[in-house]
Motif scaffolding. Structure first.
Motif, short mmCIF file in Angstrom:
data_model
loop_
_atom_site.label_atom_id
_atom_site.label_comp_id
_atom_site.label_asym_id
_atom_site.label_seq_id
_atom_site.Cartn_x
_atom_site.Cartn_y
_atom_site.Cartn_z
N ASP A 99 0.83 -1.20 0.00
CA ASP A 99 0.00 0.00 0.00
C ASP A 99 0.87 1.25 0.00
O ASP A 99 0.58 2.23 -0.70
CB ASP A 99 -0.91 0.02 1.24
N ARG A 100 1.92 1.24 0.80
CA ARG A 100 2.81 2.39 0.85
C ARG A 100 3.48 2.61 -0.50
O ARG A 100 3.60 3.73 -0.98
CB ARG A 100 3.88 2.20 1.93
N VAL A 101 3.92 1.51 -1.12
CA VAL A 101 4.61 1.62 -2.40
C VAL A 101 3.68 2.20 -3.45
O VAL A 101 4.04 3.12 -4.19
CB VAL A 101 5.13 0.24 -2.86
N VAL A 102 2.45 1.68 -3.53
CA VAL A 102 1.49 2.19 -4.52
C VAL A 102 1.19 3.66 -4.27
O VAL A 102 1.18 4.47 -5.20
CB VAL A 102 0.19 1.36 -4.49
N GLY A 103 0.98 4.02 -3.02
CA GLY A 103 0.69 5.41 -2.69
C GLY A 103 1.83 6.34 -3.07
O GLY A 103 1.62 7.38 -3.70
N PHE A 104 3.05 5.98 -2.71
CA PHE A 104 4.21 6.81 -3.04
C PHE A 104 4.44 6.86 -4.54
O PHE A 104 4.81 7.89 -5.09
CB PHE A 104 5.46 6.27 -2.35
N GLU A 105 4.21 5.73 -5.21
CA GLU A 105 4.44 5.69 -6.65
C GLU A 105 3.50 6.64 -7.38
O GLU A 105 3.86 7.26 -8.39
CB GLU A 105 4.24 4.27 -7.17
N LEU A 106 2.28 6.80 -6.85
CA LEU A 106 1.31 7.69 -7.48
C LEU A 106 1.48 9.14 -7.05
O LEU A 106 0.79 10.02 -7.55
CB LEU A 106 -0.11 7.21 -7.14
N GLY A 107 2.41 9.38 -6.12
CA GLY A 107 2.71 10.76 -5.77
C GLY A 107 2.26 11.22 -4.40
O GLY A 107 2.26 12.42 -4.12
N ALA A 108 1.85 10.29 -3.52
CA ALA A 108 1.49 10.69 -2.16
C ALA A 108 2.73 11.23 -1.45
O ALA A 108 3.84 10.75 -1.65
CB ALA A 108 0.92 9.50 -1.39
N ASP A 109 2.52 12.27 -0.62
CA ASP A 109 3.64 12.89 0.09
C ASP A 109 3.93 12.21 1.41
O ASP A 109 5.06 12.25 1.91
CB ASP A 109 3.33 14.37 0.34
N ASP A 110 2.90 11.62 2.02
CA ASP A 110 3.10 10.93 3.30
C ASP A 110 1.98 9.93 3.46
O ASP A 110 1.03 9.87 2.66
CB ASP A 110 3.10 11.94 4.46
N TYR A 111 2.06 9.14 4.54
CA TYR A 111 1.21 7.97 4.71
C TYR A 111 0.96 7.78 6.20
O TYR A 111 1.91 7.70 6.98
CB TYR A 111 1.97 6.78 4.13
N VAL A 112 -0.29 7.75 6.63
CA VAL A 112 -0.63 7.58 8.04
C VAL A 112 -1.57 6.40 8.18
O VAL A 112 -2.59 6.31 7.48
CB VAL A 112 -1.28 8.85 8.63
N THR A 113 -1.24 5.47 9.07
CA THR A 113 -2.06 4.27 9.26
C THR A 113 -3.02 4.46 10.43
O THR A 113 -2.64 4.92 11.50
CB THR A 113 -1.14 3.05 9.54
N THR A 135 13.57 17.84 -8.25
CA THR A 135 12.34 18.60 -8.46
C THR A 135 11.16 18.02 -7.68
O THR A 135 10.11 18.65 -7.60
CB THR A 135 11.97 18.66 -9.94
N THR A 136 11.33 16.85 -7.09
CA THR A 136 10.26 16.26 -6.27
C THR A 136 10.79 16.00 -4.85
O THR A 136 10.36 15.07 -4.19
CB THR A 136 9.78 14.93 -6.88
N ARG A 137 11.73 16.82 -4.41
CA ARG A 137 12.39 16.56 -3.13
C ARG A 137 11.38 16.54 -1.98
O ARG A 137 10.40 17.26 -1.97
CB ARG A 137 13.50 17.56 -2.84
N GLY A 138 11.69 15.64 -1.05
CA GLY A 138 10.79 15.42 0.07
C GLY A 138 9.78 14.33 -0.20
O GLY A 138 9.16 13.80 0.72
N ARG A 139 9.63 13.95 -1.47
CA ARG A 139 8.65 12.93 -1.86
C ARG A 139 9.38 11.66 -2.27
O ARG A 139 10.32 11.70 -3.05
CB ARG A 139 7.78 13.44 -3.01
N VAL A 140 8.93 10.53 -1.77
CA VAL A 140 9.57 9.26 -2.11
C VAL A 140 9.28 8.90 -3.56
O VAL A 140 8.15 9.03 -4.05
CB VAL A 140 9.05 8.13 -1.20
N GLN A 141 10.33 8.50 -4.29
CA GLN A 141 10.21 8.04 -5.67
C GLN A 141 10.54 6.55 -5.69
O GLN A 141 11.65 6.15 -5.34
CB GLN A 141 11.19 8.78 -6.57
#
Length: 229
Positions: free
Chosen positions: A90-104, A169-175
């Motif tokens: 779930d984290r991988v899919v979210g980050f891959e689509l451009g989510a900045d953070d993730y809270v469970t 150019t996307t710093r702070g965001r996981v790629q």
């Protein structure tokens, strides 16, 4: 001016709880119970950030995130995903689509407010000039395809330069590795995920003093930091 936060969740009680706490923290808020409603509100209200549940009754949160990122007006909106699940996929899919953070879930509303402030702060720092990117010791001149560390030019291959620009150019965001592979190498079928790691290793070596800006996110991919480690 206080930041605008759109809260998207199909649980009314949770939306109300998050809304109360975020407004107490100084944010403006609006709510949406479905993905379609969230997109309508986002287009009309233009929030600074979206708190987005992964499981919605009509559209998955991942689809909502993908649509936001493909919209020229809303692509820079910060996205924090909420989910009751904690699997890595779930984290991988979210980050891959451009989510900045993730809270469970369950989560602390205070923690969510702090996470929002952090991603909004990163978004402000991420507003770079169209041509030049300046981050600490690093200067990237996109128009001339040149990179400098502490004023000294770094010789990069075309692929290494594209990789550096994508990260910076996307710093702070996981790629994720998959996303980098698609963004940098495109339709080249002769490259693999291992290729990303190999090029990242070479890029770090060439950056020298600035290599600490690139952070490895275990099991996911890479993130460009504002401050070198």
């Amino acid at each position: 001016m206080s930041k605008r936060i759109l809260i998207v969740d199909d649980e009314a009680d949770l939306r109300d709880l998050v809304q109360y706490n975020l407004e107490q923290a100084g944010f403006q808020t609006r709510q949406a119970a479905t993905g379609s409603e969230a997109l309508d509100v986002a287009r009309a209200w233009k929030p600074d950030a979206v708190v987005l549940d992964l499981m919605l009754p009509d559209l998955p949160g991942t689809d909502v995130c993908r649509i936001l990122r493909s919209d020229p007006v809303l692509r820079d909106v910060a996205v924090i995903m909420l989910t009751a699940r904690g699997e890595e996929v779930d984290r991988v899919v979210g980050f891959e689509l451009g989510a900045d953070d993730y809270v469970t879930k369950p989560f602390s509303p205070r923690e969510l407010a702090l996470r929002l402030r952090a991603v909004l702060k990163r978004a402000r720092r991420g507003a770079v000039a169209e041509e030049d990117i300046r981050i600490g010791d690093l200067l990237v001149q996109r128009e001339s395809h040149r990179a400098f560390v502490r004023g000294k030019e770094v010789t990069l291959t075309a692929t290494e330069f594209k990789l550096l620009v994508q990260l910076a150019t996307t710093r702070g965001r996981v790629q994720t590795r998959e996303f980098l592979l698609d963004s940098v190498w495109g339709d080249d079928t002769h490259v693999t995920l291992r290729t990303v790691d190999t090029h990242m290793k070479r890029l770090r070596e060439k950056l020298g003093f600035a290599k600490g800006y690139i952070e490895t996110v275990r099991g996911v991919g890479y993130r460009f930091r504002d401050v070198a480690a």
